[in-house]
Write an enzyme that holds these catalytic residues in place. Structure first.
Site, short mmCIF file in Angstrom:
data_model
loop_
_atom_site.label_atom_id
_atom_site.label_comp_id
_atom_site.label_asym_id
_atom_site.label_seq_id
_atom_site.Cartn_x
_atom_site.Cartn_y
_atom_site.Cartn_z
N ASP A 141 35.58 8.76 70.44
CA ASP A 141 35.57 9.77 69.38
C ASP A 141 34.19 10.35 69.14
O ASP A 141 34.06 11.40 68.50
CB ASP A 141 36.11 9.17 68.08
CG ASP A 141 37.61 8.95 68.12
OD1 ASP A 141 38.27 9.52 69.01
OD2 ASP A 141 38.12 8.20 67.27
N ARG B 291 37.67 16.81 66.05
CA ARG B 291 36.29 16.41 66.35
C ARG B 291 35.53 17.51 67.09
O ARG B 291 34.32 17.66 66.93
CB ARG B 291 36.28 15.09 67.11
CG ARG B 291 36.98 13.99 66.32
CD ARG B 291 36.59 12.61 66.73
NE ARG B 291 37.48 11.63 66.11
CZ ARG B 291 37.38 11.20 64.86
NH1 ARG B 291 36.40 11.64 64.09
NH2 ARG B 291 38.24 10.31 64.38
N GLY C 216 47.84 10.70 66.91
CA GLY C 216 48.12 9.87 68.06
C GLY C 216 48.22 8.40 67.69
O GLY C 216 49.06 7.67 68.23
N LYS D 97 39.96 6.99 58.94
CA LYS D 97 41.31 7.38 59.36
C LYS D 97 42.01 6.23 60.07
O LYS D 97 43.17 5.92 59.80
CB LYS D 97 41.23 8.61 60.27
CG LYS D 97 42.54 9.00 60.92
CD LYS D 97 42.39 10.27 61.73
CE LYS D 97 41.65 10.08 63.04
NZ LYS D 97 42.48 9.39 64.07
N SER D 98 41.30 5.60 61.00
CA SER D 98 41.89 4.52 61.79
C SER D 98 42.32 3.37 60.90
O SER D 98 43.40 2.78 61.09
CB SER D 98 40.87 4.02 62.83
OG SER D 98 40.55 5.04 63.75
N ARG E 39 38.44 16.23 75.91
CA ARG E 39 37.18 16.48 75.21
C ARG E 39 36.01 16.70 76.16
O ARG E 39 35.03 17.35 75.80
CB ARG E 39 36.88 15.33 74.25
CG ARG E 39 37.79 15.34 73.04
CD ARG E 39 37.58 14.16 72.12
NE ARG E 39 38.36 14.33 70.89
CZ ARG E 39 38.71 13.36 70.07
NH1 ARG E 39 38.33 12.11 70.34
NH2 ARG E 39 39.42 13.60 68.99
#
Length: 421
Positions: A299, A372, A78, A7-8, A330
């Site tokens: 993450d 996540r 984000g 994704k990044s 989180r």
């Protein structure tokens, strides 16, 4: 199991292709909701993108993004929000940037104030808020700006447009208490793929980029997502399984590849084949608690907390404050939801202790709109007695489309609503 593209990396590839002079080809992009948010933002800013199976073809703007016709909605992303906020400081005009409810609760003021130091016209649109929606316009010039280091996305969001300030000028970013260094390095590495250079000090407190550079069109490949690898790794390690994971790039700068080393330190049997790009996991081995510094791998916390519940003894997680401002807090969320399942978890502002080895049971849990957390609780359900019910589980598509289907194909019993995954 073959892991999806990062994704990044997808977001970086799409937005840098948008800034490039010419036509770029991106192989193995991740068409998740976050990847599609970057796609939508890039097209709003003037890129022309053709999506084909396994690749996206992007005709860029030659460093001159277009003033968008309407508000840019970054969805739940984000990373896209921070990068687009910075890129809009190049506009001859301004753009309004917003996102979903979660994005509208994530502070962006540090990046906004840093861009203002460089001459951008910026405004947070809700009085008394630190979060989107924001209005940003340009053009920025060279200079020195300052950001706190808890969110690497703010640094990356300034580095990328910094290369396009006038020739002879430069942008320097002073970072207080830097975190997540591997994500900034990932940005610098992707800038290099498109012909742009930036520099970082050894201590991660200063980043600089010379102006007058050009993003050049490139043909690039998105690597497998090490942040996503954490979930099948933990699932295999914590159950009596043997799993082969394909698509791992061991030379990739993603910090989350350290999860392999961490799980091995806890006693897991994981065997890497660099040439084939595979990980062989032999699950069900005894695990023991260790101390894990989460500075550079925010993450990975949700997945690793599940492994800690399986391990005997105490697992200490340190350097957590910056993980409280991700898609959710989180730290607090994993404490709350794992505790519902019988785990023994205690937290302070910057630390977490899990006393593992206790039997877990299924429960009705909430993923707090955090992809996540949803995947971590699904993995937890695989090793808990009874049934785990996850409210909002579909948000896993943000970074791992087909997560439940992939796990079901390997034998996990997941039921999504009224259907089997």
């Amino acid at each position: 199991m073959t892991i999806p593209g990062s994704k990044s990396q997808t977001i970086r590839a799409v937005l840098m292709s948008m800034l490039a002079d010419g036509t770029s080809v991106i192989h193995n992009p991740l068409p998740s909701s976050d990847g599609l948010s970057a796609y939508s933002a890039a097209t709003a800013l003037g890129a022309q993108i053709t999506r084909e199976p396994g690749r996206w073809i992007v005709r860029g703007t030659a460093g001159q993004p277009r003033v968008p016709a309407s508000v840019i909605d970054t969805g739940n992303s984000g990373t896209t929000t921070s990068f687009v906020t910075g890129i809009c400081s190049l506009l001859e005009g301004s753009a309004e940037i917003t996102g979903d409810e979660q994005i509208q609760s994530r502070p962006v003021r540090p990046e906004i104030e840093a861009l203002a130091e460089l001459g951008a016209a910026v405004k947070i649109l809700r009085p008394g808020s630190d979060c989107p929606p924001v209005r940003v316009g340009g053009r920025i010039h060279g200079g020195v700006c300052h950001v706190p280091g808890y969110n690497s996305q703010h640094v990356s969001g300034i580095l990328v447009p910094g290369a396009l300030v006038p020739a002879g000028e430069s942008v320097t970013i002073e970072v207080a208490d830097p975190k997540e260094a591997s994500y900034i390095q990932l940005t610098i590495d992707w800038m290099k793929k498109f012909g742009v250079t930036a520099e970082a000090s050894a201590d991660g407190r200063r980043f600089s980029v010379q102006g007058g550079q050009r993003y050049r069109a490139s043909e690039v490949t998105v690597s497998g997502d090490w942040s996503g690898v954490a979930f099948p790794l933990v699932a295999a390690v914590c159950t009596d399984s043997r799993v082969t994971i394909h698509g791992a790039d061991f030379d990739d700068p993603q910090g989350d590849k350290r999860v392999v080393q961490i799980l091995r330190s806890m006693g897991a049997d994981i065997r890497a084949d660099r040439e084939r790009g595979t990980l062989e996991v032999y699950g069900g081995r005894p695990l023991h608690g260790i101390t894990i510094d989460m500075d550079d791998i925010p993450d990975a916390l949700p997945a690793l907390t599940v492994a800690a519940c399986r391990a005997d003894g105490e697992t200490h997680f340190t350097t957590l404050a910056h993980i409280r401002v991700k898609e959710s807090d989180r730290v607090a969320v994993m404490q709350e939801e794992l505790s519902r399942c019988g785990a023994d978890v205690s937290c302070s502002a910057d630390d977490m202790v899990i006393r593992g080895g206790r039997p877990l049971h299924g429960a009705a849990v909430n993923c707090h709109k955090d992809h996540r957390v949803a995947m971590a609780m699904a993995v937890c359900g695989m090793m808990a007695d009874g049934t785990m019910e996850i409210d909002g589980a579909e948000c896993a598509d943000v970074s791992f489309p087909g997560f439940y289907e992939l796990f079901a194909s390997a034998g996990a019993h997941f039921v999504c609503g009224e259907r089997m995954a």
